[in-house]
Structure formats: C-alpha cells, structure tokens
Scaffold this active site. Structure first.
Site, PDB file in Angstrom:
ATOM      1  N   ARG A 543       0.955  -1.390   0.032  1.00 41.36           N
ATOM      2  CA  ARG A 543      -0.132  -0.030  -0.014  1.00 41.36           C
ATOM      3  C   ARG A 543       0.844   1.206   0.072  1.00 41.36           C
ATOM      4  NH1 ARG A 543      -4.231  -1.619  -1.965  1.00 41.36           N
ATOM      5  NH2 ARG A 543      -5.698  -3.207  -0.740  1.00 41.36           N
ATOM      6  N   LYS A 579      -6.647   1.430   1.965  1.00 46.77           N
ATOM      7  CA  LYS A 579      -7.604   0.331   1.967  1.00 46.77           C
ATOM      8  C   LYS A 579      -7.487  -0.747   3.009  1.00 46.77           C
ATOM      9  CE  LYS A 579      -9.956  -2.963  -0.921  1.00 46.77           C
ATOM     10  NZ  LYS A 579      -9.688  -3.849  -1.924  1.00 46.77           N
TER      11      LYS A 579
HETATM   12  N1  LIG Z   1       3.103 -11.726  -1.155  1.00 44.70           N
HETATM   13  C1  LIG Z   1       2.944 -10.756  -1.649  1.00 44.70           C
HETATM   14  N2  LIG Z   1       3.110 -10.750  -2.928  1.00 44.70           N
HETATM   15  C2  LIG Z   1       2.813  -9.327  -3.875  1.00 44.70           C
HETATM   16  N3  LIG Z   1       1.798  -8.498  -3.312  1.00 44.70           N
HETATM   17  C3  LIG Z   1       1.364  -8.748  -2.186  1.00 44.70           C
HETATM   18  C4  LIG Z   1       1.637  -9.877  -1.471  1.00 44.70           C
HETATM   19  N4  LIG Z   1       0.903  -9.800  -0.253  1.00 44.70           N
HETATM   20  C5  LIG Z   1       0.388  -8.662  -0.079  1.00 44.70           C
HETATM   21  N5  LIG Z   1       0.542  -8.178  -1.520  1.00 44.70           N
HETATM   22  C6  LIG Z   1      -0.231  -7.153  -2.221  1.00 44.70           C
HETATM   23  O1  LIG Z   1      -0.779  -6.187  -1.055  1.00 44.70           O
HETATM   24  C7  LIG Z   1      -1.950  -5.477  -1.345  1.00 44.70           C
HETATM   25  C8  LIG Z   1      -2.800  -5.274  -0.033  1.00 44.70           C
HETATM   26  O2  LIG Z   1      -3.502  -6.527   0.101  1.00 44.70           O
HETATM   27  P1  LIG Z   1      -4.488  -6.741   1.077  1.00 44.70           P
HETATM   28  O3  LIG Z   1      -4.521  -8.154   1.260  1.00 44.70           O
HETATM   29  O4  LIG Z   1      -4.437  -5.961   2.313  1.00 44.70           O
HETATM   30  O5  LIG Z   1      -5.786  -6.421   0.265  1.00 44.70           O
HETATM   31  P2  LIG Z   1      -6.520  -6.743  -0.874  1.00 44.70           P
HETATM   32  O6  LIG Z   1      -7.880  -6.431  -0.653  1.00 44.70           O
HETATM   33  O7  LIG Z   1      -6.274  -8.323  -1.050  1.00 44.70           O
HETATM   34  O8  LIG Z   1      -5.847  -6.215  -1.964  1.00 44.70           O
HETATM   35  P3  LIG Z   1      -6.491  -5.452  -3.304  1.00 44.70           P
HETATM   36  O9  LIG Z   1      -7.535  -4.784  -2.818  1.00 44.70           O
HETATM   37  O10 LIG Z   1      -5.389  -4.566  -3.967  1.00 44.70           O
HETATM   38  O11 LIG Z   1      -6.733  -6.706  -4.083  1.00 44.70           O
HETATM   39  C9  LIG Z   1      -2.589  -6.247  -2.351  1.00 44.70           C
HETATM   40  O12 LIG Z   1      -2.573  -5.365  -3.464  1.00 44.70           O
HETATM   41  C10 LIG Z   1      -1.814  -7.308  -2.445  1.00 44.70           C
HETATM   42  O13 LIG Z   1      -1.561  -7.650  -4.113  1.00 44.70           O
END
Ligand SMILES: Nc1ncnc2c1ncn2[C@@H]1O[C@H](COP(=O)(O)OP(=O)(O)OP(=O)(O)O)[C@@H](O)[C@H]1O
Length: 825
Positions: A543, A579
């Site tokens: 984020r 978010k």
């Molecule tokens: N291991 C990882 N590798 C790449 N990106 C990650 C990883 N873990 C989390 N993220 C990224 O961190 C961001 C935040 O994740 P979070 O689970 O808080 O929200 P989310 O609702 O699942 O994400 P989004 O709404 O962007 O799809 C996401 O965009 C996700 O792609």
C-alpha cells in the site's frame, strides 16, 4: 574423450523407460540410479511436495503424473476386488530387479567387444583410446615382476636338483635374478618416494622390461636342453641302465623335466597381465618354436633313448610337443581373457568418469537454477532435506522484516503492442533490462542481506532480514542498520532508473513503498514452487507503494521512527487513506542526511561518532573515504562503520529523542558525506574532496550552503553502464530527426538539458537507437548537473503537488502491475 565413443559403447544399452514408457532410453549408471531414486520417491511420498521431484527430467515428470493419475483411478475401482498382492508387478522392488537384470543383460561383453575392439589384436578401434589405455599406469606391474622372480627361483631349484648343474645355468640364473630384483627395488623406491622416476609409467619401458625378463627366465628354463649330455642309441636299452656312479651331472635321464621347465617359463609370460596379447603371442610362439626345434633337431636322441628304455607306446618327443602346444593355447586364451577384462574395465572407467562429470555438471546447473529461484538458505534447506524431510511445508516466521515494493509507475505508457515493437516484445525487453539492472544491484556486497522476492509486472519486491544469520534483531541498532540497507537499495534503484532514462530517452518513474514488521515466509506449490512472504507488513508495504507518488519513497510511521535515527531525511506526508487500514500517517524518505547538516545529538550517537572519529583520524590526503562496502563512505557505512555487522553485538542506541539541545563542549571532526544529490563536474568533485576536514564546535549549526559531491565512485560508474535505447522510434520518430523537436519524451529533463538537442547528435542517436542493446556500448559522459537538478526540481514539484493529489488506495493498483496497459500513476 570424443562424443562418438560414448555412443558406440552404449548404443547397445537400450532399455525401456523407468516408468513404463515405450520410448527407449540409454541405460547407464545415471539412468539406473535415477530410476531407483524415483522408485524410492514413489514408495515414500504419497503427496506431492515442493522439490520432491527435483531429480526427474521434465518428460518423465509428465509421464509419471499421468501414470500416477491412471493408476489412482484404476486403484479406486479395483481395490475392493483385489487382494493385497495383486499389484505385484508394480512393486518397486520388482521393477528395480527388472531394470538391474536388463542392465546386466545389456552390458553384454561380447557385444561391447565387437563394437570397440579389434577381435584379433584386442586393440581399441579408436587410436586415441588405445593410446590412452597404453599410457594408463599398470598398477600390477610390481606384483607381476615379483611373481616372475618367484617362478625364476622355482625354476632354479628344479634345475639344481633334477637337471644338469652347469656354470652357464648359474650365470643365467644370477643375471635374471639380479635384473628382476633391481627393477623391483626401483619400483619399491618409487613407492617409498625415495626416487621420483617411475619406469612403470612408460608403456614402452614396461614392455621392454617385461620382454627381457621373460627371455631371461626362458633361457634359464631351456639352458638344460643345450647342456644335456646326449647318449648313443646303443646305450639306451633297458638292460643297460647306467649305474648311478656313472651318471654325470650333465645327464638328462628324465626329459619330461625339460618339458616342465619350458611350461614354467610360459607361466612367466602369463603373470604379466597387462602385456598386450599380440606381444604375448609372439613371445610364446617364438619360445615354442625354439623348443620344438631343439626337441626334434638337436636333442632327439635324448627322447628316443628314453622311449627305448621305457618302451613307451607313444613317442615322448611327440607327446612333449602336444603338451607344449596345448599349454601355449591355454596361455594365449587366458591372456586374451585377461586383456579383454582389463580393456573393458578401462572402458567402464572412462564411462563412469564421463557420467560423473555429466552428473556434476547437471547437478551444478540444477543448483544454480534452484539458487536463482529461491533464497540461498531456502535452497540449501531443500537440497539438504530433499530425501529426508520434505513432506513438511517450508515456512518460517520472522518478527521483523523490512519489505520494499518498487513500481515503475508509467511503464504502461511505454508499453504498446505494435508491429514496430514486435507486438510489445521490445517493451518487455526493456523492462527485463531494468529488472536485470535492479537484480544486478542486489549482487553488490552492500546489499547481500536483501532478498529479492519477485517481480509483479513492473513492480519489484524485495525484503531485508530474511537470511537466518542476518535477521533484524530486537535492538534499534539492528533495525536501523538493516532498514538503512533497504533505503540504500531504494536510492540505488532510483539512480539506476535515472541512468536508464538518460540512455533510453525515457522518463520512467519509480515509486517505492517500504514497511517493517512481522511476516511469514514460505515456499508453496508442487510445480514451479515459489518463495514468498505474507502478512500485514507486506500488505502495508504494498500500500505504501500503491498510494505513493512517482519518484518518491513512502514509508510507514514505524519505519520512519527507525530510519529517522539514521542518516536520512524525511518529509511528513500527512494522513493517507489506505484501503483496509484507514488513515495512516506516512513519510517520504527524501534524501540522505549529510554529516554537515546533522545535529550534534545525532553525531553523538555511537555509530555516528565512530564514523566521525574514523574520518578525523584519516591521515591521507583528503578525499572520499572508503567504506566497508568497498566504495565511498555512504550513510550505510555511517550506520555501522568499521565491521561487518554482527547484530547481537551492536551498541544500543540512546532513546529516540529529537531534541536539539546537547551542548557539550566536544568538538567533532567532520567530513561531508555524499548526499543523494549529485554534481557531475569532476573538477568540482576534486575540489570539494580536497577540502580538509573541518572542526565544528559541538552545538554550532553547520553551514548548509555547502553541497558536497555525490559519491564519486558512482559518478564514474554510471557512464560505464550499458545503454538502453528502444530499437524503434516509439514516439514521433520523424520529429526526433528534426532540429528543435529532437527531444526526449520527458519534459523537465529535456528542458534542463538543452545541449542534447543538436541536430547532429540527434541524428547519431536516432541511428544508434536502432542498434543499441544492453552492454553493447558505454556512455562515456557523466550525467550532467542540470539533469540531476531537473530531476530534483521535478521531485520538488511533485512534492508540492502532494497536497493537491487525493491519495486514496485502490485495489486496481495491484492489477495495474501486471497489466501494463492500465494506468496506475
Ligand atoms: N506476497 C505478496 N506479494 C505481492 N503482493 C502482495 C503480497 N501480499 C500482499 N500483497 C499486495 O498487498 C496489497 C494489499 O493486500 P490486502 O490483502 O491488504 O488487500 P486486498 O484487498 O487483498 O488487495 P487488493 O484490494 O489490492 O486486491 C494487495 O494489492 C496485494 O497484491
């Protein structure tokens, strides 16, 4: 070793594939061992786990998975009706036996013999191989000589007891004995390392010694044929047996001993196992011919007399020749057998060496792939445990990890699928260049604590503190050190991208987000397993990237608390809506702090003080100080100067106080640290570097007007980098040729570098643009100060526009990382 040899040898060794394939494969030690390993796997592991199939070739993997599926399906239907042992043919032990039997069968000696050696001479058809075989050391040569010495002594005994004792026999015996004994002693001396010259190493010398020894032994055995006293035929009747007192020492009453002596001398030939069969046969034939000629021409009366005396129905002469010839054949057959065995051993030895080399090369490349795929400690884990405990999911919890996401925000603008750029391939090529450059940075020693996690589209994800012996400890010093490494990587990425922009006339912008906190790391997937990290820390770091601004490094408050105690400057961004997290206060990491601009309380921190005193004790001419990382002192060196970090032993930091009042009358010698801002002028660099360290009274405000040079080391390195130019004119190619519009597609940089806009230069560059590739050419010019100034101005503009831009996180952000056609800036 030529390639054809292997083909020749193992053409015949064709067996069916290990897992029931109809395809025929070469059978070798490697294949058989692979089969055994696969079978062991099939016994031990019922579920698929990461890297449990590392040893299998890809074809086999597909076949095996389809086989397993079929087998499982069939089993499901059959199980109720089957008895326990009905799957006997599929039991691994049976299959192993079957393959071993096939292997033994396939290694038919006869087949290999006809393929590789001349049937008569038993020489290798391949001259090179023959030479190699001959040059091979004969480890049994000393033993052969010792055996021949024993035979000689036995012969001498027989001669002395039964047959005529003559002076010539004694002389021959002594000569042979001394000769063999001396050679043996020489060989022994080599073994005992008394002398270095080893006569058994030379094939010709070995051959000469062997033949000479055999001839001497044969002479000792046959000397009696000459010296025997032949009796007249009249004196041979049984009635006229000579009285014992009349028998001289030269009488040969029992000619069989002559035959037996000859046979013993044949044995002297057989003990030399590595004597080529051709030589052996020739020597034996010569010995037989001489012997037969003596029996029939020279000493016939001896045998006739014996026949008359004994009244033998079959003449002893004939019988002796038959015996000798039969023995000759036996010796030749034995010699051929021995030689073929030795040659086959040699072939298999060569084969084994070759296969071992192949296996080592394969293992090496597998390891390289694995170590590219996974962090070193995880790869080591799988290599160590692959046959023991890889049923377990690999996972590891970390209390504190620094996570960084770096996105090229406007790559989607660059990416287009046109015929001119090979449907986007050229764009991907440039992205690959950029990512490869970032990877290259991680190879530097100063970033060895950082692990790349992956790339997601044009986003680069890395983390620090994952390596077991380089974890971020509880103490602040450790956190500052490791997070400084990550911050330095962010700066290095920025500088690299800037250099790429300059060389490719692009305006890629890097947006970086960083966070620190607990994560779980692990490897998931049975096929193409991936190492990744998960947790809230990662989400927030992502984020920080997605809600950040181009050309800015956004960090969380927690990370700010840590890094602000190191040599870095920050700017508070304010509240950012993230978010799933709500409003978060975030900070922009703007620059490296300079020692001249550091407060006294910061300078008095143990690590900074050590750095300052190291600088003040610098006795050489003033210039850029060399850090532990081999380059110019960087803020990293300032964080942990003088030694490779052992974090447990790091001095604790004072509590986080940002107060400015610590007016101790202490004086600290300072050398200005290179900040992130650069000056390109070498002259100025030199002038500033030559400025002697200034002594600033503690508590005094250092002058802020002085801008020390950027790391000269980096400045000189940048021009050597490869040049990035898209091989097609992406935007308005015609305009690029024109005089005023020959402008790179980025505004501020163009405005700040009007000297790039000359016609000739533009023409040359547009020509080069079609040819240049990574590493093809070096840029000889250092980056100009104007460009950097423009970049900083551009950053300042972006920063000032910060308050205007709504910073709301969007989940679309993450998609845009892989979909270049979407806008995420
Ligand atoms: N291991 C990882 N590798 C790449 N990106 C990650 C990883 N873990 C989390 N993220 C990224 O961190 C961001 C935040 O994740 P979070 O689970 O808080 O929200 P989310 O609702 O699942 O994400 P989004 O709404 O962007 O799809 C996401 O965009 C996700 O792609």
């Amino acid at each position: 070793m030529d390639g054809s040899r292997k083909t020749l040898l193992f053409n015949t060794l064709q067996v069916r594939s290990a897992i029931g394939s109809t395809q025929r494969r070469k059978l070798s030690f490697k294949n058989v061992s692979n089969v055994v390993v696969q079978l062991l796997h099939s016994i031990k592991y019922s579920v698929e786990v990461p890297f449990s199939n590392m040893n299998m070739p890809p074809n086999d993997l597909n076949k095996q998975s389809s086989m397993l599926k079929k087998h499982k399906m069939a089993e499901r239907f059959r199980r109720p009706f089957q008895k326990r042992h009905s799957s006997l043919p599929h039991q691994p032990t049976n299959r192993v036996n079957k393959y071993l039997a096939q292997a033994i069968d396939a290694r038919s000696v006869d087949r290999e013999k006809s393929n590789h050696v001349n049937v008569v001479s038993l020489c290798f058809r391949n001259k090179e191989k023959e030479q190699q075989y001959n040059c091979e050391q004969d480890v049994g040569f000393s033993a052969s000589l010792a055996m021949s010495l024993l035979l000689l002594m036995f012969l001498g005994g027989v001669q002395a007891v039964v047959l005529p004792r003559t002076l010539i026999l004694l002389l021959l015996f002594l000569t042979a004995f001394v000769w063999i004994a001396v050679v043996l002693m020489l060989l022994l001396a080599v073994r005992l390392r008394v002398i270095v010259w080893d006569l058994s190493r030379s094939f010709l010398l070995r051959l000469a010694v062997t033949v000479f020894s055999v001839v001497l032994i044969y002479a000792v055995a046959q000397v009696n044929v000459f010296t025997c006293l032949t009796e007249s035929p009249n004196a041979c009747s049984p009635a006229q047996l000579p009285a014992p007192s009349d028998v001289t020492h030269r009488a040969c009453p029992l000619p069989q001993y002559v035959v037996l002596s000859c046979i013993i001398s044949y044995l002297a030939v057989t003990v030399f196992l590595r004597l080529p069969i051709l030589v052996k046969t020739l020597v034996l034939l010569a010995m037989t011919t001489v012997y037969v000629m003596f029996i029939y021409l020279s000493h016939a009366p001896l045998f006739l007399c014996y026949d008359q005396r004994m009244g033998s129905p079959v003449p002893l002469q004939l019988l002796s020749v038959v015996q000798i010839v039969l023995f000759l054949l036996a010796v030749i057959i034995h010699g051929r057998q021995m030689e073929w065995t030795a040659r086959l051993d040699f072939l298999w030895q060569c084969q084994a060496i070759e296969e071992k080399q192949d296996m080592e090369a394969l293992q090496h490349s597998n390891k390289r792939i694995l170590f590219n795929l996974l962090p070193a400690h995880v790869a080591t884990h799988f290599l160590d445990n692959q046959f023991r405990n890889n049923m377990e999911l690999y996972h590891q919890s970390y209390a504190r990890i620094g996570v960084m996401f770096g996105s090229i925000t406007n790559f989607h603008e660059f990416y287009s699928e046109l015929d001119g750029n090979n449907q986007g391939v050229e764009c991907l090529r440039l992205l690959n260049e950029i990512i490869a450059d970032f990877d290259e940075l991680l190879d530097e020693d100063r970033f060895r604590t950082i692990d790349k996690i992956k790339t997601i589209g044009s986003t680069y994800m890395a983390a620090v503190g994952l390596i077991p012996d380089q974890k971020i400890q509880e103490d602040d010093a450790s956190a500052i050190y490791y997070m400084s490494v990550l911050a330095e990587l962010a700066f290095a990425f920025r500088e690299r991208l800037h250099s790429i922009n300059e060389n490719s006339y692009n305006n890629f912008m890097l947006r970086i987000g960083m966070n620190i906190g607990p994560v779980v790391a692990g490897v998931i997937g049975a096929r193409k397993p991936q190492y990744d990290i998960w947790g809230n820390t990662v989400n927030v770091a992502s984020r920080m990237d997605s809600t950040g601004l181009p050309n800015h490094i956004q960090v969380t408050e927690e990370l700010y608390q840590i890094l602000s105690r190191g040599p870095y400057e920050f700017q508070c961004r304010g509240k950012v809506r993230v978010k799933g997290k709500g409003d978060m206060t975030t900070y922009f990491l703007t620059d490296r702090k300079q020692l001249t601009t550091m407060r006294i309380d910061e300078l008095s921190q143990p690590q900074n003080r050590a750095m300052a005193s190291a600088q003040s004790s610098h006795s050489g001419p003033p210039g850029p100080s060399v850090s532990q990382f081999g380059g110019v002192a960087t803020p990293l060196a300032l964080v942990r100067p003088g030694h490779v970090p052992r974090l447990g032993s790091a001095p604790p930091l004072p509590p986080l106080t940002r107060g400015r009042s610590s007016p101790a009358p202490e004086q600290v010698a300072l050398r200005p640290l290179p900040p992130l801002r650069e000056l390109s002028s070498d002259a100025e660099t030199g002038r500033l570097a030559a400025t002697p360290p200034r002594v600033i009274p503690r508590g005094a405000t250092p002058p802020r007007t002085f801008t020390p040079p950027r790391q000269p080391d980096d400045l000189h390195r940048l021009p050597e980098r490869s040049v990035y130019t898209p091989p097609w004119a992406r935007q308005r190619p015609a305009e690029l040729e024109d005089v005023p519009p020959a402008v790179p597609p980025h505004g501020p940089l163009v405005m700040a570098a009007p000297r790039l806009l000359h016609t000739e230069e533009a023409a040359v560059r547009s020509h080069l643009r079609l040819q240049r590739r990574r590493s093809e050419e070096n840029l000889k010019q250092p980056p100009s100060a104007e460009l950097y100034a423009a970049r900083i101005a551009s950053s300042a503009d972006e920063l000032s526009s910060l308050n205007r831009s709504p910073s709301v996180s969007s989940s679309d952000e993450s998609y845009s990382r892989t979909d270049f056609s979407r806008t995420d800036a």
